[in-house]
Design a protein around this motif. Structure first.
Motif, PDB file in Angstrom:
ATOM      1  N   GLN A 296     -17.118  -1.659  -4.270  1.00 53.61           N
ATOM      2  CA  GLN A 296     -15.895  -2.310  -3.800  1.00 53.61           C
ATOM      3  C   GLN A 296     -15.492  -3.507  -4.650  1.00 53.61           C
ATOM      4  O   GLN A 296     -14.312  -3.899  -4.671  1.00 53.61           O
ATOM      5  CB  GLN A 296     -16.061  -2.767  -2.353  1.00 53.61           C
ATOM      6  CG  GLN A 296     -16.049  -1.646  -1.323  1.00 53.61           C
ATOM      7  CD  GLN A 296     -16.245  -2.196   0.083  1.00 53.61           C
ATOM      8  OE1 GLN A 296     -17.353  -2.215   0.603  1.00 53.61           O
ATOM      9  NE2 GLN A 296     -15.164  -2.657   0.702  1.00 53.61           N
ATOM     10  N   ILE A 299     -12.308  -3.280  -6.702  1.00 54.40           N
ATOM     11  CA  ILE A 299     -11.003  -2.971  -6.105  1.00 54.40           C
ATOM     12  C   ILE A 299     -10.492  -4.120  -5.238  1.00 54.40           C
ATOM     13  O   ILE A 299      -9.746  -3.901  -4.293  1.00 54.40           O
ATOM     14  CB  ILE A 299     -11.066  -1.663  -5.284  1.00 54.40           C
ATOM     15  CG1 ILE A 299     -12.151  -1.731  -4.199  1.00 54.40           C
ATOM     16  CG2 ILE A 299     -11.282  -0.463  -6.179  1.00 54.40           C
ATOM     17  CD1 ILE A 299     -12.149  -0.537  -3.259  1.00 54.40           C
ATOM     18  N   PHE A 318      -4.757  -5.159  -1.048  1.00 54.30           N
ATOM     19  CA  PHE A 318      -5.878  -5.935  -1.574  1.00 54.30           C
ATOM     20  C   PHE A 318      -6.386  -6.952  -0.561  1.00 54.30           C
ATOM     21  O   PHE A 318      -7.551  -7.349  -0.627  1.00 54.30           O
ATOM     22  CB  PHE A 318      -5.477  -6.589  -2.905  1.00 54.30           C
ATOM     23  CG  PHE A 318      -5.612  -5.648  -4.063  1.00 54.30           C
ATOM     24  CD1 PHE A 318      -6.776  -5.596  -4.798  1.00 54.30           C
ATOM     25  CD2 PHE A 318      -4.585  -4.778  -4.401  1.00 54.30           C
ATOM     26  CE1 PHE A 318      -6.921  -4.717  -5.846  1.00 54.30           C
ATOM     27  CE2 PHE A 318      -4.714  -3.894  -5.443  1.00 54.30           C
ATOM     28  CZ  PHE A 318      -5.883  -3.859  -6.174  1.00 54.30           C
ATOM     29  N   THR A 321      -8.823  -4.743   1.368  1.00 53.14           N
ATOM     30  CA  THR A 321     -10.071  -4.489   0.637  1.00 53.14           C
ATOM     31  C   THR A 321     -10.931  -5.748   0.575  1.00 53.14           C
ATOM     32  O   THR A 321     -12.163  -5.673   0.598  1.00 53.14           O
ATOM     33  CB  THR A 321      -9.782  -3.990  -0.789  1.00 53.14           C
ATOM     34  OG1 THR A 321      -9.034  -4.983  -1.509  1.00 53.14           O
ATOM     35  CG2 THR A 321      -9.012  -2.685  -0.766  1.00 53.14           C
TER      36      THR A 321
END
Length: 874
Positions: A296, A299, A318, A321
């Motif tokens: 992760q 990203i 974003f 994430t």
């Protein structure tokens, strides 16, 4: 005599020579630790200057440029040259011991990686004495990182800092390939990948992140160096140059947070297990969580860019994430806490530091969630809230690694530290740290990198300054404790701790030179050392193919270069030449290579003072070692201006450093070096590969990211102009297709001939092998000749230069990077031809080196299949 990786033939540790020629992983680990501690002191002194400046609003001792230099250098030194190398000093020492390996897969590359790390620090430190060092902040945001926005006094020093960082990234890449190969291929029998100790597992995940993240940073630094040296316009372009740097930087920068923290996290897990007396609760889920974070981490980078013009839907993705990556960390934190609760804690110094690191990290994580929310980030960005959060998150790694040093100090030295002084160190460090950084949350409205603030914040800034000096003083206690204990009579045999589970604690303290009394095996479910007929380890030796890579140096202009870098360059180069001629039974080439690499960097930063031009940079890249007799007449025949050969001393010092660096690489590859090859080892999932083949595939993976970043930069800038508007904004709108098409045919043919060379090497047909290697070399040479003719026409006849427009910058630099790979391939081919002429590589078992080179060469050809349509057709 060839030096063996087991270290039995090394000089004694009491001699300087031992530390110059060693390839033993434990020695390299100690060198990393000592050098990174020196960097900690260096960067810590800069931090104290910052806090003195902030004692009152408006500052006390520094002007604007001086303060910017100190802030920028402190950040760069701590993030790059202290935190990661500190963790990898411990990794060098303990990963082979924990997985049952006699050394790393490529001991020579390990030594080379360290020496490049050391010389990169020296190059950066010297930038302070070259007018002024880089002053645009540790994130080096564009356009503050390009010559037009750098104060004239800092032009030379800024380039020196950039080149020093580039050298450091090269060191990191070598280390990443080495650790990945080692952990995959050299684990002891029965030691499954998921069962290796948590510290080694954290290193394994870290080096995978490093392999890809630092490749993106290398691309950014090469492009930035080109903007400085060759006049390209990437980051000064109005086609999103500033945004391009931000994307490249944070694609590296956010994984770097976890790259820094993971080694500490693995060590913290091991220490919690030891001092709570029980296995980590939920170990399987802890490992899965670490793997998820590693994936992760690539990203989430755009949450650093919420204040840019990126549209809201992308920002929202974003933000999600970013919040998502915090969930695996929640699991890991609770696993550590629950292990403490379920166990019976012993409050020793290592555990105290781990507990302190956990508390600090929790505060850093919670305050980071605020920055992950778009609305709150608009308020907090650019303030001391970010500074405080960043230090709580990153410095928690340093605190955890300090605990690891206390934990493994008895193992490394055979001596026990003073427990009382260790606890004094912890208490003073923990109090000092929180006095230093927690007030920054209270005065969060203070702007970052500015020493003028609201007078109402003065008290809290003074508390922070007192905390900084207390925090710094605590390390004096540590240094005194560890050094004094080294000469004490408090000896330990194996382990001073009541509960340990990893294999390093089964050895004497310090561990023997060759690590194990026999062949380590976990086949029975516990550690055993097999001897005699039980083990076949050590009887088979493989010649390591862990050669090096030439670093390409480039130059800078400024009026502040002086005579002393030239004298230092000549002196260090003379030293290297002298050392290379000394007959020795030890492997000294990694150390020697670092000297001409350093000389080349010194020459580069002074060359602009002597009238450096982009043409000199192109010449330097093209006329690589062993090709100089061809390259020099060729360039001259193309009509290079008369003044070209009148370049100053710095340019020729750089050339000398580059050429002698290539000579050391030839010595590196030619000299015999034997590495004990374990035949009784766990190698899933790469049982069918050799160490060198896996290492080559790993390196290619990093190189894919490098070229991907260059191609991505081209696509980004072209889309900013509009796909067809790209040509309308260019000074030159038409490139004939046929030169690119001809080069495509040449490279495809050379891929075919290298395959034939391998086939005939396996058949032991020496003449045919030499012939097809020669044809491959001829194809590569023809590629470069065709490319040089094309460039000459575009540059001199059409007037389309690197600085003409972004289209020219991206074309020359991207195809130039590919041409540099072709040149490196030609150098290797010349080496292969010379060795094959002597009878090497003949037969099924001996031909692997040609196969490994073929992997590299096919990759170079495949890259061209992407560049050809992008730059010649679309």
């Amino acid at each position: 005599m060839a030096e063996h990786a087991d270290g039995n033939h090394l000089p004694p540790k009491s001699t300087v020579k031992r530390w110059l020629v060693t390839t033993n992983h434990k020695d390299i680990g100690i060198l990393y630790l000592l050098t990174s501690i020196f960097t900690l002191v260096f960067a810590g002194l800069l931090a104290l200057l910052i806090r003195i400046q902030l004692w009152e609003s408006g500052g006390l001792i520094l002007e604007g440029l001086g303060y910017n230099q100190i802030v920028s250098s402190h950040g760069l030194l701590m993030v790059f040259w202290f935190l990661s190398p500190f963790g990898f000093g411990l990794a060098n020492y303990f990963v082979p011991l924990q997985i049952g390996a006699k050394d790393l897969a490529f001991p020579r590359l390990n030594a080379l990686s360290y020496w490049l790390y050391l010389t990169s620090i020296i190059a950066f430190a010297l930038s302070f004495f070259q007018g002024a060092t880089f002053s645009g902040g540790w994130t080096m945001y564009a356009p503050l990182n390009v010559p037009a926005f750098i104060p004239p006094v800092a032009e030379v020093g800024s380039l020196a800092a950039i080149l020093g960082l580039t050298m450091f990234v090269t060191s990191v890449t070598l280390g990443s390939v080495n650790f990945i190969t080692t952990i995959y291929r050299m684990r002891a029998e029965g030691l499954r990948l998921r069962d290796i100790p948590l510290f080694s597992l954290s290193i394994f995940l870290t080096v995978w992140m490093m392999l890809f993240a630092f490749a993106a940073l290398l691309a950014a630094l090469v492009i930035l160096s080109s903007d400085h040296l060759l006049g390209t316009t990437y980051f000064s372009s109005d086609a999103g140059g500033s945004m391009l740097w931000t994307h490249l930087w944070w694609f590296f920068g956010h994984p770097e947070v976890y790259i820094v923290f993971f080694p500490a996290l693995g060590a913290m897990a091991e220490i919690v297990q030891t001092f709570s007396g029980r296995r980590l609760v939920g170990r399987k889920w802890f490992v899965i969580a670490m793997a998820l974070v590693a994936i992760q981490s690539f990203i989430v980078w755009m949450h650093h860019m919420f204040l840019t013009s990126i549209n809201l839907p992308i920002k929202t993705v974003f933000m999600v994430t970013t919040i998502g990556i915090s969930l695996p960390f929640d699991l890991m934190v609770f696993a550590l806490i629950y292990t403490m609760i379920k166990g019976r804690v012993r409050w020793k110094t290592p555990f105290l530091f781990v507990l302190g690191a956990l508390i600090i990290f929790i505060i850093g994580g919670i305050t980071g969630v605020f920055l992950g929310a778009i609305v709150l980030d608009y308020s907090f960005r650019g303030t001391y809230w970010v500074t405080a959060h960043f230090h709580y998150a990153m410095a928690s790694a340093a605190v955890g690694l300090i605990g690891a040093v206390y934990y493994w100090y008895p193992k490394m030295t055979g001596k026990m530290y003073n427990e009382f002084l260790g606890k004094v160190h912890f208490v003073s460090a923990f109090i000092g740290f929180n006095m230093l950084y927690f007030p920054m949350f209270i005065v969060w409205e203070t702007p970052r990198r500015v020493f003028v603030y609201d007078s109402g914040f003065t008290l809290w800034h003074r508390v922070a300054t007192v905390g900084a000096f207390l925090f710094a003083a605590s390390f004096l206690v540590m240094f005194y404790n560890l050094v004094k204990s080294l000469y004490s009579d408090r000896t330990v045999d194996e382990s001073p701790w009541a509960y340990t589970s990893s294999s390093e604690w089964a050895l004497s303290s310090p561990p023997p030179e060759d690590n194990f009394p026999g062949t380590p095996s976990f086949a029975s479910g516990k550690l055993n050392f097999l001897t005699g007929s039980e083990a076949t380890d050590g009887g088979v030796n493989e010649t390591a193919a862990d050669g090096g890579a030439v670093t390409h140096a480039e130059e800078v202009h400024a009026d502040h270069a002086s005579w002393w870098p030239m004298l230092l360059s000549v002196a260090t180069l003379a030293t290297a030449i002298g050392l290379s001629g000394i007959p020795t039974e030890y492997f000294v080439w990694p150390f020697i290579f670092a000297i001409p690499a350093f000389v080349a960097s010194l020459g580069i930063v002074g060359a602009r003072h002597d009238g450096f031009s982009p043409l000199h940079g192109v010449f330097m890249a093209a006329s690589m070692p062993l090709l100089v007799l061809l390259a020099l007449p060729f360039h001259l025949s193309l009509g290079v201006p008369d003044g070209f050969l009148n370049a100053g001393i710095y340019f020729w010092v750089t050339m000398a450093g580059t050429y002698f660096g290539a000579y050391t690489l030839v010595g590196f590859g030619w000299e015999s070096f034997e590495v004990p090859k374990p035949t009784l080892s766990e190698q899933w999932p790469f049982e069918s590969l050799t160490n060198t083949k896996l290492g080559m595939w790993t390196f290619i993976g990093s190189d894919i990211i490098l070229f991907g970043a260059f191609i991505g930069s081209y696509m980004f800038m072209r889309l900013q102009y509009g796909w067809q508007g790209w040509f309308k904004a260019a000074a030159y709108t038409h490139k004939p297709v046929w030169p690119g098409l001809m080069n495509t045919y040449l490279l495809l043919a050379s891929s075919f001939t290298i395959v034939l060379a391998l086939v005939y090497a396996k058949r032991q047909n020496k003449l045919a092998t030499l012939g097809f290697l020669g044809l491959t070399l001829a194809g590569a040479g023809a590629f470069l000749v065709n490319k040089a003719i094309e460039w000459h026409d575009l540059y001199f006849n059409q007037g389309w230069t690197l600085a003409s427009d972004p289209m020219g910058s991206t074309y020359y630099l991207t195809t130039g990077l590919h041409a540099a790979h072709v040149i490196v391939g030609m150098m290797i081919l010349l080496f292969l031809i010379a060795r094959a002429y002597k009878g090497a590589y003949m037969g099924e078992e001996e031909s692997h080196t040609i196969e490994y080179f073929g992997l590299y060469w096919h990759f170079v050809d495949i890259v061209w299949l992407f560049l050809f349509p992008l730059f010649y057709i679309l």
